[in-house]
Design an enzyme around this catalytic site. Structure first.
Site, mmCIF file in Angstrom:
data_model
loop_
_atom_site.group_PDB
_atom_site.id
_atom_site.type_symbol
_atom_site.label_atom_id
_atom_site.label_comp_id
_atom_site.label_asym_id
_atom_site.label_seq_id
_atom_site.Cartn_x
_atom_site.Cartn_y
_atom_site.Cartn_z
ATOM 1 N N GLU A 60 1.044 -1.472 -0.279
ATOM 2 C CA GLU A 60 -0.120 -0.052 -0.168
ATOM 3 C C GLU A 60 1.172 1.025 0.024
ATOM 4 O O GLU A 60 0.610 1.876 -0.573
ATOM 5 C CB GLU A 60 -1.093 0.170 1.176
ATOM 6 C CG GLU A 60 -2.201 -0.814 1.044
ATOM 7 C CD GLU A 60 -1.677 -2.492 1.478
ATOM 8 O OE1 GLU A 60 -2.759 -3.777 1.310
ATOM 9 O OE2 GLU A 60 -0.790 -2.439 1.943
ATOM 10 N N HIS A 129 -10.714 -5.444 10.321
ATOM 11 C CA HIS A 129 -10.807 -5.305 9.043
ATOM 12 C C HIS A 129 -12.718 -4.596 9.356
ATOM 13 O O HIS A 129 -12.949 -4.563 8.888
ATOM 14 C CB HIS A 129 -10.970 -6.314 8.127
ATOM 15 C CG HIS A 129 -10.325 -7.350 8.000
ATOM 16 N ND1 HIS A 129 -9.040 -8.040 8.641
ATOM 17 C CD2 HIS A 129 -9.427 -7.615 7.087
ATOM 18 C CE1 HIS A 129 -8.529 -8.404 7.904
ATOM 19 N NE2 HIS A 129 -8.445 -8.127 6.884
#
Length: 327
Positions: A60, A129
C-alpha cells in the site's frame, strides 16, 4: 435514470471520467485481471488496457506513493485500497505527501487524485477489518473526505472527486456494494463536494449522519414516525469540508440534535459537530446533543456483539426520545 448497484454506480463514474479525461487511470490490488476485489472495476481492463488499469503488488505505501508522484506529474490517479484498514500502511504517502504537497511546493505542485476503498464494519470480519477512519483523515488539512450513502451519491461524488484539484479520501461501505438505487445516466452528473442533503424534512429533532449509517437512521425514523415523532435527517455526504450551515439551519428549526456515526466516540466527527453546534446554535437548543457511535472497543467477531457495539435503530430511537424528554 437507471437502477444500478452501488458498485455499478462507482464503475459508471470511473468509466465516464476515463472517457472524458485521458489523464485518469486506476491502480491498486486486483483492480485489473481480477476485475476488482468488489468488482467495481469489472470490464475496465478490457476497455482501457493495462496502461490505465494497473494491478499493483500488495504494498500500500508503495503504490500510494507512486500515485502521489503521478498526480504531481500531471496525471489523475484513482488509487484503490482493498480496505481502508490496509491504508494505514500508506498513511505517510497520504498525510505527509499528498495532503501537504501544494503548500510545501508553494503552489508549484498539487496532488489531484482520489484514494478510494471500503470502510467500516462488513460483517464478521473482526477487529482489523472493521474500522472507521473518516475522522483521522478529516483531521488533516489538505485532504477532502467524501462518504457516499447511496448509488446516486456514489456516482455524483466520485465524478466530482476525480475532477477536483485536491487529494480526495473516498470511503465506501463494503456492505453497500450490492445496494440498488436510481442513478442519473448523464455523463456530466456530479454532486458538489461539501454540500449535505436533507434526506427527510422534519420539525421536532435533527438527526445528522453519513455513509451507511444513513440506512440505520432511516430504519429508526420509520419507527419514530409510528410513535408520532417527526425527525429531520441530514446526510453529510462530505465530512471535510463539512456543511455546518445546513446543520445549524436545521437546528434553528427543530431545536434538538442527535448525531449518528459508526466510528469510536473519542475525537470523533460527532464530537466536532457537537462543538460547532454549541458554539453557533447554543441559543436555539432545547436539549443537550446526544451522540450514537460505535462502542469504545475494537469491533468483535460475534454477530450478537457486533449488534451491541454498532449504532442500531433501538439506540437511535432511545437517543431521540431522550432529547425530546419522552423517556
Amino acid at each position: 435514470m437507471a437502477e444500478l448497484q452501488f458498485r455499478e454506480a462507482l464503475r459508471a463514474a470511473l468509466r465516464e471520467e476515463m472517457l472524458r479525461d485521458e489523464r485518469v487511470f486506476i491502480m491498486g490490488e486486483e483492480v485489473a485481471e481480477y476485475n476488482g476485489a468488489y468488482k467495481v472495476t469489472e470490464g475496465l481492463l478490457a476497455e482501457f488496457g493495462e496502461k490505465r488499469i494497473i494491478d499493483t503488488p500488495i504494498s500500500e505505501l508503495g503504490f500510494a506513493g507512486v500515485g502521489v508522484g503521478a498526480a504531481m506529474a500531471g496525471l489523475r490517479p484513482v488509487v484503490e485500497f482493498m480496505t481502508w484498514n490496509f491504508a494505514l500502511l500508506a498513511i505517510d504517502a497520504i498525510v505527509n505527501s499528498a495532503a501537504k504537497m501544494r503548500q510545501m511546493s508553494a503552489g508549484q505542485f498539487g496532488a489531484p487524485m482520489v484514494f478510494r476503498g471500503a470502510t467500516g464494519n462488513a460483517g464478521q470480519l473482526a477487529q482489523q477489518h472493521s474500522q472507521n477512519f473518516e475522522n483521522w483523515y478529516a483531521n488533516t488539512p489538505g485532504l477532502k473526505v467524501v462518504v457516499p450513502s447511496t448509488p446516486r451519491t456514489a456516482k455524483g461524488l466520485l465524478k466530482a472527486s476525480i475532477r477536483d484539484e485536491n487529494p480526495i479520501i473516498f470511503m465506501e461501505s463494503e456492505l453497500m456494494y450490492g445496494m440498488k438505487g436510481q442513478v442519473p445516466d448523464d455523463a456530466d452528473y456530479i454532486l458538489p463536494i461539501g454540500k449535505a442533503e436533507i434526506v427527510r424534512p422534519g420539525n421536532e429533532v435533527t438527526i445528522v449522519t453519513f455513509g451507511k449509517m444513513l440506512h440505520t437512521v432511516m430504519d429508526a425514523v420509520k419507527q419514530l414516525e409510528a410513535q408520532g415523532i417527526d425527525a429531520e435527517v441530514i446526510d453529510l455526504l462530505t465530512v471535510r469540508p463539512m456543511d455546518y450551515d445546513t446543520i445549524v439551519a436545521s437546528i434553528r428549526k427543530t431545536n434538538r440534535l442527535v448525531v449518528v456515526e459508526e466510528a469510536w466516540p473519542l475525537g470523533s466527527l460527532s464530537s466536532e459537530i457537537t462543538y460547532h453546534v454549541q458554539r453557533h446554535a447554543f441559543d436555539y437548543m432545547d436539549a443537550p446533543v446526544i451522540r450514537v457511535t460505535n462502542r469504545d472497543t475494537p469491533l468483535p467477531y460475534a454477530p450478537t456483539l457486533i449488534e451491541e457495539c454498532l449504532p442500531n435503530p433501538a439506540r437511535i430511537i432511545e437517543a431521540v426520545r431522550q432529547v425530546l424528554y419522552r423517556n
